[in-house]
Design an enzyme around this catalytic site. Structure first.
Site, PDB file in Angstrom:
ATOM      1  N   SER A 138       0.878  -1.174   0.000  1.00  0.00           N
ATOM      2  CA  SER A 138       0.000   0.000   0.000  1.00  0.00           C
ATOM      3  C   SER A 138       0.909   1.217   0.000  1.00  0.00           C
ATOM      4  O   SER A 138       2.098   1.120   0.350  1.00  0.00           O
ATOM      5  CB  SER A 138      -0.856  -0.004   1.269  1.00  0.00           C
ATOM      6  OG  SER A 138      -1.464   1.262   1.474  1.00  0.00           O
ATOM      7  N   TYR A 151      -2.043  -1.381  10.367  1.00  0.00           N
ATOM      8  CA  TYR A 151      -2.002  -1.466   8.899  1.00  0.00           C
ATOM      9  C   TYR A 151      -0.688  -0.897   8.366  1.00  0.00           C
ATOM     10  O   TYR A 151      -0.028  -1.515   7.524  1.00  0.00           O
ATOM     11  CB  TYR A 151      -3.210  -0.703   8.346  1.00  0.00           C
ATOM     12  CG  TYR A 151      -3.452  -0.851   6.866  1.00  0.00           C
ATOM     13  CD1 TYR A 151      -4.190  -1.921   6.367  1.00  0.00           C
ATOM     14  CD2 TYR A 151      -2.959   0.085   5.955  1.00  0.00           C
ATOM     15  CE1 TYR A 151      -4.438  -2.050   5.005  1.00  0.00           C
ATOM     16  CE2 TYR A 151      -3.197  -0.037   4.600  1.00  0.00           C
ATOM     17  CZ  TYR A 151      -3.946  -1.103   4.130  1.00  0.00           C
ATOM     18  OH  TYR A 151      -4.181  -1.229   2.777  1.00  0.00           O
TER      19      TYR A 151
HETATM   20  P1  NAD Z   1     -11.349  -6.228  -0.178  1.00  0.00           P
HETATM   21  O1  NAD Z   1     -11.966  -6.162   1.192  1.00  0.00           O
HETATM   22  O2  NAD Z   1     -12.176  -5.938  -1.378  1.00  0.00           O
HETATM   23  O3  NAD Z   1     -10.671  -7.631  -0.421  1.00  0.00           O
HETATM   24  C1  NAD Z   1      -9.938  -8.278   0.559  1.00  0.00           C
HETATM   25  C2  NAD Z   1      -9.888  -9.733   0.206  1.00  0.00           C
HETATM   26  O4  NAD Z   1      -9.188 -10.411   1.239  1.00  0.00           O
HETATM   27  C3  NAD Z   1     -11.276 -10.379   0.127  1.00  0.00           C
HETATM   28  O5  NAD Z   1     -11.274 -11.347  -0.898  1.00  0.00           O
HETATM   29  C4  NAD Z   1     -11.427 -11.017   1.506  1.00  0.00           C
HETATM   30  O6  NAD Z   1     -12.317 -12.110   1.497  1.00  0.00           O
HETATM   31  C5  NAD Z   1     -10.000 -11.457   1.725  1.00  0.00           C
HETATM   32  N1  NAD Z   1      -9.687 -11.712   3.121  1.00  0.00           N
HETATM   33  C6  NAD Z   1      -9.850 -10.913   4.196  1.00  0.00           C
HETATM   34  N2  NAD Z   1      -9.443 -11.557   5.293  1.00  0.00           N
HETATM   35  C7  NAD Z   1      -9.018 -12.778   4.901  1.00  0.00           C
HETATM   36  C8  NAD Z   1      -8.497 -13.909   5.572  1.00  0.00           C
HETATM   37  N3  NAD Z   1      -8.307 -13.918   6.900  1.00  0.00           N
HETATM   38  N4  NAD Z   1      -8.190 -14.993   4.841  1.00  0.00           N
HETATM   39  C9  NAD Z   1      -8.376 -15.024   3.515  1.00  0.00           C
HETATM   40  N5  NAD Z   1      -8.865 -13.988   2.823  1.00  0.00           N
HETATM   41  C10 NAD Z   1      -9.184 -12.883   3.516  1.00  0.00           C
HETATM   42  O7  NAD Z   1     -10.091  -5.259  -0.076  1.00  0.00           O
HETATM   43  P2  NAD Z   1      -9.111  -4.654  -1.181  1.00  0.00           P
HETATM   44  O8  NAD Z   1      -9.233  -3.186  -1.080  1.00  0.00           O
HETATM   45  O9  NAD Z   1      -9.273  -5.314  -2.490  1.00  0.00           O
HETATM   46  O10 NAD Z   1      -7.721  -5.043  -0.533  1.00  0.00           O
HETATM   47  C11 NAD Z   1      -6.833  -5.964  -1.099  1.00  0.00           C
HETATM   48  C12 NAD Z   1      -5.426  -5.608  -0.692  1.00  0.00           C
HETATM   49  O11 NAD Z   1      -5.089  -4.330  -1.212  1.00  0.00           O
HETATM   50  C13 NAD Z   1      -5.233  -5.528   0.826  1.00  0.00           C
HETATM   51  O12 NAD Z   1      -3.987  -6.072   1.167  1.00  0.00           O
HETATM   52  C14 NAD Z   1      -5.244  -4.040   1.085  1.00  0.00           C
HETATM   53  O13 NAD Z   1      -4.528  -3.684   2.222  1.00  0.00           O
HETATM   54  C15 NAD Z   1      -4.577  -3.534  -0.184  1.00  0.00           C
HETATM   55  N6  NAD Z   1      -4.814  -2.121  -0.475  1.00  0.00           N
HETATM   56  C16 NAD Z   1      -6.080  -1.649  -0.681  1.00  0.00           C
HETATM   57  C17 NAD Z   1      -6.244  -0.302  -0.963  1.00  0.00           C
HETATM   58  C18 NAD Z   1      -7.599   0.285  -1.236  1.00  0.00           C
HETATM   59  O14 NAD Z   1      -7.708   1.520  -1.335  1.00  0.00           O
HETATM   60  N7  NAD Z   1      -8.642  -0.499  -1.400  1.00  0.00           N
HETATM   61  C19 NAD Z   1      -5.162   0.544  -1.010  1.00  0.00           C
HETATM   62  C20 NAD Z   1      -3.895   0.037  -0.778  1.00  0.00           C
HETATM   63  C21 NAD Z   1      -3.734  -1.300  -0.509  1.00  0.00           C
END
Ligand code: NAD
Length: 256
Positions: A138, A151
């Site tokens: 991130s 985080y």
């Molecule tokens: P999201 O909530 O849409 O997806 C998260 C995924 O992880 C889902 O498929 C969920 O089921 C899965 N998950 C959660 N806990 C879990 C567990 N214990 N075991 C297995 N699967 C699990 O979120 P996202 O925004 O797509 O995030 C994905 C990644 O991107 C994360 O690592 C997040 O930190 C990172 N990220 C997101 C953003 C943003 O703005 N959305 C920005 C920077 C980084």
């Protein structure tokens, strides 16, 4: 480009993970999905792209379940060539009131899971002298924000793990890099928009504008599709000597 390769993407039932899985599927890779919730819609989206797809529901906070998932992927498709460590959760609170149980969960799911999946994927990658490990960190792997201690600590840890994994394998065909998104409108961020709208008594549109305006100079969300294309680049031949980078796609967030 990725025919006969297998990609395992953790946390790929929604959001960024699903976007990356679809981009890799379009390149011909077999896909192993993981994550909570009903996997059927994600499986159908991948299958519609003509890729072979399997699913394992490992809870990424549990090392024994990660081991079972990696064994399942190997027995289903032969081996994992591309590992995308993407599963992640968020919790927002000041340090002094951060629930200890939430701290442990964020570190386990956002950081330790990447270590476990990486250690289990590396032997087969090294044997075939080709592999790609892509860690979805991130912009919070590069800079901090208030009320996101677990985080930010986990994501800085992921960037560190990325560098060490890249260095240990630098003379091989196995690369490791991190992707550092700014705001991406996924369920994880929608929850933060909803919380802001409720706390301030404003509309969702206004909460979205404020969220972007606070941090992201482009005032635009990055999309899962754009992040997927960056993952495809890391997997391409042009990515052969890209090692240990933490590449932000953040609308200028970390440039400030
Ligand atoms: P999201 O909530 O849409 O997806 C998260 C995924 O992880 C889902 O498929 C969920 O089921 C899965 N998950 C959660 N806990 C879990 C567990 N214990 N075991 C297995 N699967 C699990 O979120 P996202 O925004 O797509 O995030 C994905 C990644 O991107 C994360 O690592 C997040 O930190 C990172 N990220 C997101 C953003 C943003 O703005 N959305 C920005 C920077 C980084």
């Amino acid at each position: 480009m990725l025919a006969n390769k297998t990609a395992l993407v953790t946390g790929s039932t929604s959001g960024i993970g699903l976007g990356i899985a679809k981009a890799l599927a379009r390149q011909g890779a077999n896909i192993v999905l993981n994550g909570f919730g009903d996997p059927a819609p994600a499986k159908a989206e991948i299958a519609a792209l003509g890729a072979k797809v399997a699913y394992h529901g490992a809870d990424m906070s549990q090392p024994d379940q990660i081991e079972a998932m990696m064994a399942f992927a190997a027995s289903t498709f032969g081996q994992v060539d591309i590992l995308v460590n993407n599963a992640g959760i968020q919790h927002v609170a000041r340090v002094e009131s951060f629930p200890v149980e939430r701290w442990d969960a964020v570190i386990a799911i956002n950081l330790s899971s990447a270590f476990h999946a990486t250690r289990l994927a590396l032997p087969a990658m090294l044997k075939s002298n080709w592999g790609r490990i892509i860690n979805v960190a991130s912009v919070h792997g590069l800079v901090g924000s208030a009320e996101k201690s677990a985080y930010v600590a986990a994501k800085h840890g992921v960037v560190g793990l990325t560098k060490v994994t890249a260095l240990e394998n630098a003379t091989t065909g196995v690369t490791c890099n991190a992707i550092c998104p700014g705001w991406v409108l996924t369920p994880l961020v929608q929850k933060q928009v909803d919380a802001k709208a409720e706390a301030k008594g404003i509309s969702n549109d206004e909460a979205t504008r404020q969220l972007l305006g606070e941090k992201e100079p482009s005032l635009q969300f990055t999309t899962p599709e754009e992040l997927g294309e960056l993952a495809v680049f890391f997997c391409s031949a042009a990515g052969n000597n890209v090692r240990g980078v933490a590449w932000n796609m953040d609308g200028g967030w970390a440039a400030q």
